[in-house]
Design a protein around this motif. Structure first.
Motif, PDB file in Angstrom:
ATOM      1  N   ILE A  97       3.687  14.196  -8.753  1.00  0.00           N
ATOM      2  CA  ILE A  97       2.187  13.107  -8.949  1.00  0.00           C
ATOM      3  C   ILE A  97       1.060  14.173  -8.885  1.00  0.00           C
ATOM      4  O   ILE A  97       0.394  14.558  -9.386  1.00  0.00           O
ATOM      5  CB  ILE A  97       2.864  11.723  -8.188  1.00  0.00           C
ATOM      6  CG1 ILE A  97       3.466  10.682  -8.740  1.00  0.00           C
ATOM      7  CG2 ILE A  97       0.385  11.039  -8.870  1.00  0.00           C
ATOM      8  CD1 ILE A  97       3.665   9.564  -8.129  1.00  0.00           C
ATOM      9  N   ALA A  98       0.923  14.712  -7.406  1.00  0.00           N
ATOM     10  CA  ALA A  98       0.642  15.101  -6.613  1.00  0.00           C
ATOM     11  C   ALA A  98       0.096  17.099  -7.746  1.00  0.00           C
ATOM     12  O   ALA A  98      -1.115  17.494  -7.868  1.00  0.00           O
ATOM     13  CB  ALA A  98       0.616  15.871  -5.173  1.00  0.00           C
TER      14      ALA A  98
ATOM     15  N   HIS B  77      -1.454  16.312 -10.649  1.00  0.00           N
ATOM     16  CA  HIS B  77      -3.067  15.854 -10.304  1.00  0.00           C
ATOM     17  C   HIS B  77      -3.530  17.315 -10.454  1.00  0.00           C
ATOM     18  O   HIS B  77      -4.585  17.241 -10.648  1.00  0.00           O
ATOM     19  CB  HIS B  77      -2.827  14.985  -9.492  1.00  0.00           C
ATOM     20  CG  HIS B  77      -4.718  15.406  -8.663  1.00  0.00           C
ATOM     21  ND1 HIS B  77      -5.467  14.306  -9.690  1.00  0.00           N
ATOM     22  CD2 HIS B  77      -5.122  15.255  -8.184  1.00  0.00           C
ATOM     23  CE1 HIS B  77      -6.670  13.895  -9.035  1.00  0.00           C
ATOM     24  NE2 HIS B  77      -6.492  14.960  -7.594  1.00  0.00           N
ATOM     25  N   ARG B  78      -3.322  18.204  -9.404  1.00  0.00           N
ATOM     26  CA  ARG B  78      -4.066  19.325  -8.934  1.00  0.00           C
ATOM     27  C   ARG B  78      -4.037  20.210 -10.693  1.00  0.00           C
ATOM     28  O   ARG B  78      -4.651  20.999 -10.627  1.00  0.00           O
ATOM     29  CB  ARG B  78      -2.618  20.281  -8.376  1.00  0.00           C
ATOM     30  CG  ARG B  78      -3.779  20.999  -7.200  1.00  0.00           C
ATOM     31  CD  ARG B  78      -2.089  22.068  -6.470  1.00  0.00           C
ATOM     32  NE  ARG B  78      -1.445  22.245  -6.955  1.00  0.00           N
ATOM     33  CZ  ARG B  78      -0.047  22.179  -6.052  1.00  0.00           C
ATOM     34  NH1 ARG B  78      -0.165  22.162  -5.025  1.00  0.00           N
ATOM     35  NH2 ARG B  78       0.718  22.993  -7.008  1.00  0.00           N
TER      36      ARG B  78
ATOM     37  N   ARG C 159      -1.120   8.012   0.223  1.00  0.00           N
ATOM     38  CA  ARG C 159      -1.388   9.720   0.129  1.00  0.00           C
ATOM     39  C   ARG C 159      -1.412  10.753   0.541  1.00  0.00           C
ATOM     40  O   ARG C 159      -1.682  12.090   0.251  1.00  0.00           O
ATOM     41  CB  ARG C 159      -3.606   9.689  -0.055  1.00  0.00           C
ATOM     42  CG  ARG C 159      -3.712  10.163  -0.999  1.00  0.00           C
ATOM     43  CD  ARG C 159      -4.810  10.293  -0.699  1.00  0.00           C
ATOM     44  NE  ARG C 159      -5.868   9.069  -0.316  1.00  0.00           N
ATOM     45  CZ  ARG C 159      -6.824   8.948  -1.661  1.00  0.00           C
ATOM     46  NH1 ARG C 159      -6.878   9.200  -2.510  1.00  0.00           N
ATOM     47  NH2 ARG C 159      -7.283   7.870  -1.169  1.00  0.00           N
TER      48      ARG C 159
ATOM     49  N   GLY D  76      -4.183  19.651 -12.662  1.00  0.00           N
ATOM     50  CA  GLY D  76      -5.334  18.236 -14.013  1.00  0.00           C
ATOM     51  C   GLY D  76      -4.381  17.654 -15.506  1.00  0.00           C
ATOM     52  O   GLY D  76      -5.128  17.549 -16.160  1.00  0.00           O
ATOM     53  N   ARG D  77      -2.747  17.567 -15.098  1.00  0.00           N
ATOM     54  CA  ARG D  77      -2.329  16.680 -15.905  1.00  0.00           C
ATOM     55  C   ARG D  77      -2.083  14.991 -16.056  1.00  0.00           C
ATOM     56  O   ARG D  77      -1.008  14.519 -16.670  1.00  0.00           O
ATOM     57  CB  ARG D  77      -1.372  17.611 -15.702  1.00  0.00           C
ATOM     58  CG  ARG D  77      -1.508  18.812 -16.636  1.00  0.00           C
ATOM     59  CD  ARG D  77      -1.485  19.103 -17.764  1.00  0.00           C
ATOM     60  NE  ARG D  77      -0.069  18.808 -17.995  1.00  0.00           N
ATOM     61  CZ  ARG D  77       0.986  20.087 -18.615  1.00  0.00           C
ATOM     62  NH1 ARG D  77       1.511  20.450 -17.737  1.00  0.00           N
ATOM     63  NH2 ARG D  77       1.936  19.292 -19.131  1.00  0.00           N
ATOM     64  N   LEU D  78      -2.819  14.447 -15.093  1.00  0.00           N
ATOM     65  CA  LEU D  78      -2.757  13.031 -14.974  1.00  0.00           C
ATOM     66  C   LEU D  78      -3.613  11.830 -15.108  1.00  0.00           C
ATOM     67  O   LEU D  78      -5.205  12.898 -15.227  1.00  0.00           O
ATOM     68  CB  LEU D  78      -2.597  13.215 -12.853  1.00  0.00           C
ATOM     69  CG  LEU D  78      -2.318  11.660 -12.625  1.00  0.00           C
ATOM     70  CD1 LEU D  78      -0.690  12.147 -12.557  1.00  0.00           C
ATOM     71  CD2 LEU D  78      -2.579  11.556 -11.160  1.00  0.00           C
TER      72      LEU D  78
ATOM     73  N   VAL E  22      -4.496  12.815  -4.813  1.00  0.00           N
ATOM     74  CA  VAL E  22      -4.711  11.690  -5.789  1.00  0.00           C
ATOM     75  C   VAL E  22      -6.114  10.132  -5.458  1.00  0.00           C
ATOM     76  O   VAL E  22      -5.905  10.209  -4.572  1.00  0.00           O
ATOM     77  CB  VAL E  22      -3.150  11.545  -6.211  1.00  0.00           C
ATOM     78  CG1 VAL E  22      -2.990  10.291  -6.763  1.00  0.00           C
ATOM     79  CG2 VAL E  22      -2.275  12.867  -6.402  1.00  0.00           C
TER      80      VAL E  22
ATOM     81  N   VAL F 121      -4.495   5.494  -8.699  1.00  0.00           N
ATOM     82  CA  VAL F 121      -2.684   6.446  -8.927  1.00  0.00           C
ATOM     83  C   VAL F 121      -2.138   6.148  -7.802  1.00  0.00           C
ATOM     84  O   VAL F 121      -1.208   5.892  -8.045  1.00  0.00           O
ATOM     85  CB  VAL F 121      -3.390   7.618  -9.444  1.00  0.00           C
ATOM     86  CG1 VAL F 121      -2.078   8.215  -9.917  1.00  0.00           C
ATOM     87  CG2 VAL F 121      -4.361   8.090 -10.535  1.00  0.00           C
TER      88      VAL F 121
END
Lengths: 232, 232
Positions: free
Chosen positions: A143-144, A147-148, A173, A150-152, A179, A183
């Motif tokens: 997930i992280a 997010h990094r 977190r 930019g695909r979240l 994140v 989320v």
DNA sequence: TCACTGTCAAGAGCGGTGCTCTCGTTTATC
DNA sequence: GATAAACGAGAGCACCGCTCTTGACAGTGA
């Protein structure tokens, strides 16, 4: 002197390994409640009291099996993740979900030991905390990283978690830095839903209800991926 | 002749009730694995063998406790639903979720007996199937009624379930007639997630991770309500 | 009224459990 | 080579689920 000391300790380590191996096999056939030190000793050609030289109590043997189990599922999850293209986050999520389910189906009694009812009278020592989070680190990393990159893109749905949850959100977190809190809460949902489904399947709640468990699992995990906002 | 026979059967029924009551109390203190017919008999001032007149085996006593447990959680869920305004579907959903969690926290060992690891060597008889679905009927009814009232607005997210799942979807749909297949699958997610969270909390998976369990539960169940498309 | 039938508590017993203690032996170290 | 630690073996304690047998008792039909 060092070599000779190791000689004795080596046979001791070997015996401990053999005990846990037999115990794990007994666990697979009899379940945690049926795990018997006497039976393990019998199979080793040992007298029952001798086994207490290696494990001072049944609980200590259980602890060893639990740590071993957490490491096994953690390793399965890590391998499943590593086998996927780094940038295909949905695929990585589905792979780790499958890894958990496959491992659970292959080792139902060990899974029950880890994620089922606590063994009455058994109190898990602190040694189990580390291995217990080995798999969750992988989910968090997926997930992280998404997010990094930019695909979240989580669909707008859940409200912001209330302020009272901030310390808990913060604690979770740490496994997925950066994140958004919303989320993070969804990740907990996905986490509990993943194990909820596996537990329901293994513990019989799907009996007489769901027959195509693999397909339903696959579909629901895909839905959870959308809930998390994973894309690609 | 009939009266005398009933007299005898009445004292028998009373004894069975007393046995299950004591057994349930022992379950709460010792867990399922520690449930001992001898201990129950001892507490009743009975000799151990006498108890086999009423329950032919330990498993039969377990079955009685399981059926009783399913009915208890089912009743709690029914009452929680009945106490809500009919048209407030989100509130009804949250109320039944809370009812499950509250009952589980109040009766952790009974919950473990129902939803935790299967008791090794115990095979649940068919008598348990009916009571086991008593609570799920309530969840289904809430979703079905929301759908019938046109108050089900699931956010577009999950794909249509694959065709191979049709029979399973159909089976679950009997509890929520008319609801689209996609939402039926989401209902299974919500179902497993609800029990996944309760199990994680009770079985220790939240230890050292989540502290504000009630608040997180509340927030996540609200998210699931959105996922289901419940509004108002 | 009396013998019969079915139910019951009780006791002894079987093989199993976790765990403790003691005893003589082996092994490694000083 | 002496010493101390580690070890296997055995007996024993209190518990478990479960079985079998025995004698007491209550309700029933002749």
């Amino acid at each position: 002197m060092n070599a000779s000391r190791t000689a004795r300790e080596r046979v001791r380590a070997e015996l401990i390994r053999e005990i846990t191996d037999i115990a794990r096999r007994h666990l697979a056939t009899e379940g945690a409640a049926g795990l018997s030190l006497r039976a393990v000793a019998r199979e080793m050609g040992m007298v029952s009291s001798a086994i207490y030289r290696y494990f001072p109590s049944r609980d200590d043997l259980l602890t060893a099996l639990i740590i071993n189990g957490y490491n096994a599922v953690g390793e399965a999850v890590e391998k499943a993740d590593a086998a996927c293209p780094r940038e295909d986050f949905t695929r990585r999520w589905l792979a780790v979900c499958r890894a958990v389910r496959d491992w659970a189906l292959a080792h139902p009694h060990e899974y029950a030991l880890l994620y089922g009812s606590p063994v009455p009278g058994y109190r898990a020592p602190a040694d189990t905390i580390g291995p217990a989070s080995r798999d969750t680190i992988v989910y968090g990393r997926i997930i992280a990283e998404a997010h990094r990159e930019g695909r979240l893109a989580p669909p707008p749905m859940c409200p912001e978690p209330p302020a009272v949850l901030s310390p808990d959100i913060e604690a979770v977190r740490t496994m997925m830095p950066g994140v958004p809190g919303d989320v993070v809460a969804r990740a907990v949902i996905a986490w509990t839903s993943l194990f909820g489904m596996v537990s329901f399947e293994l513990f019989g709640q799907f009996n007489n209800v769901i027959e195509h468990r693999a397909e339903l699992f696959e579909h629901n995990m895909a839905c959870l991926a959308r809930l998390l906002g994973l894309s690609g």
